[in-house]
Design a protein around this motif. Structure first.
Motif, short mmCIF file in Angstrom:
data_model
loop_
_atom_site.label_atom_id
_atom_site.label_comp_id
_atom_site.label_asym_id
_atom_site.label_seq_id
_atom_site.Cartn_x
_atom_site.Cartn_y
_atom_site.Cartn_z
N ASP A 21 37.19 0.21 -0.46
CA ASP A 21 36.12 -0.79 -0.16
C ASP A 21 36.56 -2.31 -0.56
N ASP A 22 37.15 -2.46 -1.83
CA ASP A 22 37.50 -3.79 -2.34
C ASP A 22 38.70 -4.44 -1.39
N ILE A 23 39.46 -3.48 -0.78
CA ILE A 23 40.72 -4.29 -0.03
C ILE A 23 39.96 -4.79 1.10
N ASP A 24 38.88 -4.43 1.98
CA ASP A 24 38.31 -4.97 2.86
C ASP A 24 37.49 -6.50 2.60
N ASP A 25 36.96 -6.32 1.37
CA ASP A 25 36.34 -7.51 0.82
C ASP A 25 37.32 -8.45 0.42
N ARG A 26 38.36 -8.20 -0.23
CA ARG A 26 39.30 -9.23 -0.58
C ARG A 26 40.05 -9.64 0.87
N LEU A 27 40.13 -8.87 1.99
CA LEU A 27 40.79 -9.51 2.98
C LEU A 27 39.93 -10.32 3.75
N LYS A 28 38.54 -9.96 3.81
CA LYS A 28 37.70 -11.05 4.40
C LYS A 28 37.69 -12.38 3.61
N GLY A 30 40.33 -13.52 2.41
CA GLY A 30 41.75 -14.14 2.80
C GLY A 30 42.82 -14.00 1.50
N ASP A 31 42.55 -13.09 0.68
CA ASP A 31 43.14 -12.94 -0.66
C ASP A 31 44.09 -11.59 -0.45
N HIS A 32 45.10 -11.82 0.30
CA HIS A 32 45.93 -10.61 0.68
C HIS A 32 46.66 -10.05 -0.78
N ALA A 33 47.15 -10.92 -1.56
CA ALA A 33 47.56 -10.73 -2.72
C ALA A 33 46.62 -9.41 -3.55
N SER A 34 45.54 -9.80 -3.70
CA SER A 34 44.55 -9.19 -4.46
C SER A 34 44.23 -7.79 -3.68
N ALA A 35 44.16 -7.83 -2.34
CA ALA A 35 44.03 -6.77 -1.52
C ALA A 35 45.34 -5.83 -1.85
N GLU A 36 46.35 -6.13 -1.88
CA GLU A 36 47.27 -5.22 -2.17
C GLU A 36 47.48 -4.72 -3.52
N LYS A 40 46.92 -0.85 -4.49
CA LYS A 40 47.93 -0.02 -5.47
C LYS A 40 46.84 0.71 -6.69
N GLU A 41 45.87 0.12 -6.97
CA GLU A 41 44.84 0.96 -7.90
C GLU A 41 44.46 2.27 -7.32
N ALA A 42 43.89 2.08 -5.93
CA ALA A 42 43.36 3.07 -5.08
C ALA A 42 44.75 4.19 -4.94
N ASN A 43 45.63 3.97 -4.62
CA ASN A 43 46.80 4.98 -4.29
C ASN A 43 47.19 5.54 -5.60
N GLY A 44 47.23 4.76 -6.98
CA GLY A 44 47.67 5.35 -8.26
C GLY A 44 46.33 6.40 -8.59
N ILE A 45 45.36 6.04 -8.41
CA ILE A 45 44.13 6.99 -9.08
C ILE A 45 44.39 8.15 -8.11
N LEU A 69 47.23 -3.33 5.85
CA LEU A 69 47.90 -4.47 5.16
C LEU A 69 49.24 -4.73 5.25
N ASP A 70 49.91 -3.65 5.83
CA ASP A 70 51.44 -4.10 6.34
C ASP A 70 51.37 -4.65 7.56
N ASN A 71 50.57 -4.72 8.74
CA ASN A 71 50.29 -5.27 9.69
C ASN A 71 50.01 -6.58 9.71
N LEU A 72 49.09 -7.01 8.58
CA LEU A 72 48.95 -8.30 8.16
C LEU A 72 49.88 -9.04 7.88
N THR A 73 50.85 -8.45 7.00
CA THR A 73 52.05 -9.09 6.58
C THR A 73 52.98 -9.23 7.48
N HIS A 74 53.27 -8.26 8.41
CA HIS A 74 54.30 -8.57 9.57
C HIS A 74 53.84 -9.56 10.32
N VAL A 75 52.23 -9.81 10.71
CA VAL A 75 52.19 -10.82 11.36
C VAL A 75 52.09 -12.13 10.88
#
Length: 81
Positions: A21-28, A30-36, A40-45, A69-75
């Motif tokens: 959920d935090d990923i979506d909040d960070r993307l809203k 405009g903080d792509h680095a924190s969303a990444e 990583k935290e979600a995946n690691g847990i 996240l990958d699509n945003l980076t690519h665009v």
């Protein structure tokens, strides 16, 4: 995380949901680095769950967030050319 998580798999899955959920909040914001970092935290847990406690719906959500996240980076990179 600054503190060790309890071993309880359901608690860990809840933490994964919060990070996703935090990923979506960070993307809203405009903080792509924190969303990444949140991804990583979600995946690691999720990967730290004991064997036999996987959740396909949660895996699908982790994957969907990674694709987002990958699509945003690519665009973003295409717009820099």
């Amino acid at each position: 995380m600054a503190f060790p998580l309890p071993i309880d798999p359901d608690f860990r899955k809840t933490c994964v949901e919060f990070w996703l959920d935090d990923i979506d909040d960070r993307l809203k914001l405009g903080d792509h680095a924190s969303a990444e970092l949140s991804w990583k935290e979600a995946n690691g847990i999720y990967l730290s769950l004991p064997a036999g406690f996987g959740d396909m719906a949660l895996e699908d959500r982790i994957y969907a967030q990674r694709v987002k996240l990958d699509n945003l980076t690519h665009v973003t990179n295409e717009n820099n050319f």
